[in-house]
Design an enzyme around this catalytic site. Structure first.
Site, PDB file in Angstrom:
ATOM      1  N   HIS A   6       0.801  -1.222   0.000  1.00 28.38           N
ATOM      2  CA  HIS A   6       0.000   0.000   0.000  1.00 28.38           C
ATOM      3  C   HIS A   6       0.836   1.274   0.000  1.00 28.38           C
ATOM      4  CE1 HIS A   6      -3.978  -1.959   1.078  1.00 28.38           C
ATOM      5  NE2 HIS A   6      -3.113  -2.943   1.187  1.00 28.38           N
ATOM      6  N   ASP A  26      -6.162   5.896   1.835  1.00 33.12           N
ATOM      7  CA  ASP A  26      -6.307   4.493   1.466  1.00 33.12           C
ATOM      8  C   ASP A  26      -7.735   4.045   1.789  1.00 33.12           C
ATOM      9  OD1 ASP A  26      -6.078   1.587   1.397  1.00 33.12           O
ATOM     10  OD2 ASP A  26      -3.921   1.879   1.551  1.00 33.12           O
TER      11      ASP A  26
END
Length: 489
Positions: A19, A123
């Site tokens: 990520h 995110d």
């Protein structure tokens, strides 16, 4: 002095290898576009970055870019295994809110004289960021670091539950394998080829609708739908049909990928910048493998990496090993210290090293972008993580896919049966399978077809990030929209 309405973006990734790097690339190009960017790491992740990534010093020197950190709420000596990411997510959400709020809306004057945060780029699985931004009435644009194919499958999970397709019906043990080939009907656009075995691993493992992972994904989907937009690391030529389905649910969706190529487009040094200076790995890279590759013939090497999360049994590791040896091909294999369950015993490691002196190379972690771009590499045996998939696509390297977790089963199905520049080894095991698939991707007419398809998609990827390309245009629209949000403040 800052101008009234000047845009300031707070970029917050989920703290994990899959990520942080793509969101760091996104943050960098937002900074190159003239926006103030504060990138938020956890203390733990930032320490790992400082130890392993040459990109941090370069990024910290940009005039409109800075790093900030927050605690993740876990003890210093906690191992933070990604397979227990739900515990990390809960700790962040419950113990780090005040720290994150202070970055989003500081109580005092900004020490650098920067303008207030005007937009959060968060995110999609980091509920901390979305919840605090909503409380403080800061607009949020979400990022999903999975490919569009997996994101669409995730978004359809409520419909799959409603339609009774997940959790899977209980079946007799001997019929389980056939049951996994049952076609899924509740993901529009994928009805003809998506099977139970191709769904995200959360779906396959869930035993009831109250499964913790299913509930987490459902909540994350609801959050993403409430945002001001959705950013995806993909491009129209690769996933256009799936992007159309996503835009039916989330109309403002930006396809900006491959982000690692787009970042070179906007970097002042451009495509000529050394790849080593752009590495954003949380693992210490062993660059000696590049020298080894330099000594190998063109298109002769199988590159093997199962990413940062995959774990396998000792027997599985040895089956891969024997399959590679039996294929007769040269190979570069990333063998993390924790790749096999428990520790890889010294005897195994010694055996591997002894047998690979002539035509193999083993490293603990590799500079993957550079490896895939190397002319000696002909094939990538991969876990089908989305970053790895896109890096292989961009390099034009065919794949053998052995997915392990989360979105990877969806990605591998698309690589093998939709895009057709690789083969899907999902749920298959044994040295004979490994040998056969390595030969299939490295030898003969089939290998030529895969190489041609991969090369054509690589060219489309390059065009997408060039001026006037689809990802370039979507990025321009994103910057324009973020600037418009700053004027709302």
């Amino acid at each position: 002095m800052t101008e009234v309405g000047e845009a300031h973006v707070l970029v917050s990734p989920f703290p994990a290898q899959g990520h942080v790097p793509p969101m760091l690339k996104l943050a960098e190009i937002l900074s190159h576009a003239g926006l103030h960017v504060t990138f938020v790491n956890t203390d733990n992740i930032h320490r790992r970055f400082l130890a392993s990534s040459p990109a941090l010093q370069r990024l910290a020197g940009l005039p409109r870019f800075r790093f900030r950190t927050i605690p993740d709420g876990l003890p210093e000596d906690h191992p933070r295994p990604f397979l227990q990411f739900l515990d990390l997510e809960e700790s962040l959400r419950t113990r780090s809110r005040e720290h994150y709020r202070e970055l989003l809306v500081p109580t005092g004057k900004d020490p650098d004289g920067w303008p207030p945060v005007t937009c959060a780029v968060a995110d999609g699985i980091l509920r901390l960021a979305s919840e605090v931004a909503a409380e403080m009435e800061i607009p949020v644009i979400f990022v999903r670091t999975s490919g569009a194919c997996a994101v669409w499958a995730y978004l359809c999970i409520p419909d799959l539950i409603k339609g009774g397709e997940i959790p899977f019906p209980e079946e007799e043990e001997e019929k389980e394998e056939d049951g996994l080939d049952e076609t899924i009907r509740g993901v529009p656009g994928m009805e003809g080829f998506l099977r139970r075995r191709d769904l995200p691993s959360f779906c396959r493992n869930a035993k009831s609708t109250s499964d913790r992972s299913l509930q987490f994904v459902t909540n994350a989907n609801a959050n993403v739908r409430r945002g001001r937009g959705l950013i995806l690391n993909t491009f129209e030529a690769l996933e256009g049909p799936v992007l159309s389905h996503i835009r039916s649910a989330i109309p403002i969706s930006y396809a900006l990928g491959p982000l690692h190529l787009l970042s070179r487009t906007f970097d002042d040094c451009g495509a000529d910048a050394p790849l080593s200076s752009n590495s954003a790995s949380l693992w210490q890279e062993d660059r000696s493998c590049l020298k080894w590759l330099d000594s190998q013939p063109q298109r002769s090497v199988v590159y093997i990496s199962f990413g940062s999360v995959t774990m396998m049994s000792r027997d599985e590791l040895m089956e891969f090993w024997h399959g590679l040896v039996d294929s007769g091909k040269r190979f570069l294999w990333v063998v993390r210290p924790d790749l096999a369950e428990g520790k890889i015993e010294e005897a195994i490691q010694e055996d591997l090293e002894k047998e690979t002196k002539e035509r193999g190379c083993l490293v603990g972690w590799a500079p993957q972008e550079e490896v895939l771009a190397h002319p000696a590499v002909a094939c990538f045996l991969t876990h089908s993580g989305w970053n790895s998939t896109l890096e292989s696509v961009a390099a034009g390297v065919p794949m053998i896919c052995w997915p392990f977790f989360a979105d990877q089963p969806v990605n591998s199905r698309f690589v093998g049966d939709v895009w057709r520049f690789g083969v899907d080894m999902k749920d298959k095991r044994g040295r004979s399978v490994v040998e056969r698939m390595v030969r299939e991707v490295m030898e003969g007419e089939r290998a030529e077809e895969l190489r041609r398809s991969a090369g054509e998609m690589a060219e489309l990827a390059r065009r997408s990030v060039g001026e006037g390309g689809s990802s370039y245009r979507d990025f321009e629209n994103l910057v324009k929209d973020i600037k418009a949000m700053s004027r709302e403040k």
